[in-house]
Motif scaffolding. Sequence first.
Motif, PDB file in Angstrom:
ATOM      1  N   GLY A 135       0.776  -1.234   0.000  1.00 27.62           N
ATOM      2  CA  GLY A 135       0.000   0.000   0.000  1.00 27.62           C
ATOM      3  C   GLY A 135       0.805   1.280   0.000  1.00 27.62           C
ATOM      4  O   GLY A 135       0.282   2.332   0.379  1.00 27.62           O
ATOM      5  N   PHE A 449      -6.992  -1.601  -4.543  1.00 30.85           N
ATOM      6  CA  PHE A 449      -7.650  -0.295  -4.473  1.00 30.85           C
ATOM      7  C   PHE A 449      -8.110   0.165  -5.853  1.00 30.85           C
ATOM      8  O   PHE A 449      -9.082   0.903  -5.969  1.00 30.85           O
ATOM      9  CB  PHE A 449      -6.718   0.737  -3.846  1.00 30.85           C
ATOM     10  N   PRO A 488      -6.661   5.126   4.926  1.00 33.63           N
ATOM     11  CA  PRO A 488      -5.987   3.882   4.518  1.00 33.63           C
ATOM     12  C   PRO A 488      -5.984   2.828   5.612  1.00 33.63           C
ATOM     13  O   PRO A 488      -5.993   1.625   5.314  1.00 33.63           O
ATOM     14  CB  PRO A 488      -4.556   4.359   4.198  1.00 33.63           C
ATOM     15  N   TYR A 498      -3.519   3.470  -1.710  1.00 33.42           N
ATOM     16  CA  TYR A 498      -4.847   3.973  -1.334  1.00 33.42           C
ATOM     17  C   TYR A 498      -5.307   5.076  -2.281  1.00 33.42           C
ATOM     18  O   TYR A 498      -6.512   5.287  -2.463  1.00 33.42           O
ATOM     19  CB  TYR A 498      -4.798   4.482   0.109  1.00 33.42           C
ATOM     20  N   LEU A 501      -8.050   4.292  -4.850  1.00 38.66           N
ATOM     21  CA  LEU A 501      -9.467   4.148  -4.510  1.00 38.66           C
ATOM     22  C   LEU A 501     -10.258   5.215  -5.261  1.00 38.66           C
ATOM     23  O   LEU A 501      -9.974   6.398  -5.153  1.00 38.66           O
ATOM     24  CB  LEU A 501      -9.659   4.301  -3.002  1.00 38.66           C
TER      25      LEU A 501
END
Length: 727
Positions: A135, A449, A488, A498, A501
């Motif tokens: 991430g 994401f 996140p 993230y 998204l």
Amino acid sequence: MTPNKIVSIAVALAISPTAFASQGGMQDFLDALRDFESGINPNLSTFYAENLDNPVYTYAKVTKPGRLVRDCSTGVMVSEPTTINQFFQKLGIDGIYNPNTPHDPEMFRQMQFNSLNAWGFVGYQLGEAVLIDAGYYSPNTVNIDGKEYDSFYMFVPDSTWIGCKTEALAEIPGSGGNQVYVTDTNLWQGTFVGKNGINSFNDLVIPEKQELVIRDAMHFNYKIMSKLLADANMTWEQALAKSWPDKDDNGQPIQVQATMSGILAAAHLRGAWGTGALLTKDQITCDELGTCITKYVHKFGGFDTLFDVPGDSVSHGSVYDEVLTAGWGNDTVILGGGKNQLLLHEQSGTTTTVTDFVLNKDLIILRGWQTADPLATLTVSDRNGSSELQFAGQSVILNGIAASDILASPESVIQVSNIYTLAWNIGKQVVDNFNPAVDKIEGSAGIGFKHLKAYETANSIIIGPQAEDGGIYASYELIGLTLADLTPDMFINVTGGYDRLGFIVPLSHLNWGWNMTLDVASFDVNKTVLTLPSNQPTPFSALKLTQEGANVVITLLEPTAQGDKKKIVLHNTDVTLLSAANFSGFSGSYSEVTIDIPVMFDIHVAVNGTGGTISPVPGTDGLLQAKGGTDFTVNFIPDNGYKVKDIVVDGVSYPAASSYTFTSVNSSHNLTVSFEAGASCPVAWDSNAVYVAGDQVTYNGTVYEAKWWTSGNQPDLGGPWQAIASC
């Protein structure tokens, strides 16, 4: 991927496990791993100093750090004799090494975290793929034959690069057919998303930040391996009972025993899926240089880690903020000094002892337990200078902490956390008690994401993976939350950054039906999409986008509208920043949209003295904005016991009235109103309003009273109105 895997045999033998690997906690394990992975071992400081100009290594030929040279006929790397000075240059750390202080521990620490090997792996040998999984990083994207692919390095056979190719399409292992456009080294052309303050490659090589990355990477790998074991109907107990034949660094046969630290190291070498294949199928794979997975299981085995193992064991953290697990036995937990979360497994009859828990800093979390409300039976009691928490058949002992301190705020010590697993087939689930502080949305089935979309309703947010047709058929609706509540930290096991998204505004007859107004309070033009169902296309040519103050108002044009006055209001949005990327399910070209950016004129308004206010309410600078070519009315609202005295517009005085209208505004104006004590006038007559007997209005300075029900009848024409006073 380690630089010193391709040094001469004599030197390789000098880096035996006993030189750096002794049992210890998580940081000891990571230090040993970094000593090997970075290619820079402080224990070899004398060897380095004595061989600065001697070709004691055989290392890859590079054009610069992180960019190896391959044999174009085979795709295999080209290696060459390499001195220590050349080795440091190839790793990009020659500027850090100081021959005048050849044994400086801090120098070696900096060299390790900055070491960039021939494949572009850095420090702990972190590459783009693992940072995507953890991430921290969003990859570069490329368009191939009209289709967009993520582009980053991952291991593929050397034959892929025959003919001096440097890019190719390849499938991600375990992704169910997901292809990426792989590069032959880590190029680091993607975007760091800011997780834990890492916004650039320069941030990544800061030791304290890289330590956080390696931990998150191992948590990700542990999650994937746990799922792979479950899919194979295996437990961790069965997996850790396994062993495999191999040879040690001296070529002697050995039996390699699985341990948690060895398995984590193996996953760092060959990925979670490669290690899952070792555990479930005894499949032994090797990396680009022929280093096989069992080598890492052996070399880094026997350390205590953050992760619990079946039976009585020790989980051992560090000075960094950690997430640890325990509870599969009568376990001991050494948190280590950071700000920690201890995830306790559910196993009745066990006692977990925490040696160094700090109140209001550390937290015990019961995540995903099967027992309903496991803390309903929580009791806390003193026990030999410590406290014992008992609940749902389990116990936790916190050394050195009094029960009274825990009872003062139990929720600051232990909390229940729910997991909501995202999958393509969960349907639509409603969650009315989601706690953003501890509850988690968990990914599965390769969900990243980039697949997720979120949108806000009047009283909730909805999150789910978006299907190819734009629909969201599997989702969680989190009641009481807004998009601003998303962070996140609410997500686990969701791959990629993230920042990928996406946000959508799904349009349907429910929220954008006949004559309806849809207010969108939060609209990020960089990532929010207005989405129509694929079976309800609307042509771009039917859309009109109007800038009204700070908002964009979207309406339909005739003949498509057919009298429908519905509209969408995008608050705090600049119409010039909108593009086709903000619309899905609309047909035609975005260039066919009608965009109306009206000319706005300043109306400077002020109240002279006291006694009343102005509507619309001006800003602190006394400015109102009037749309050019339209009428604009300013209303005057006297305080109780006051009335309008006079009105001055552009220096000209006008009779007292309840309002003033600028007709067909085509320039800026100044307006000042004064109030004085006295009975205030009734509201101005409104041609669209309905009045009943006794209602009073003001029209052209005269007060009229309705004699019966009326609407649209001008007061000075008599009929239902009678004049009763001047105003």
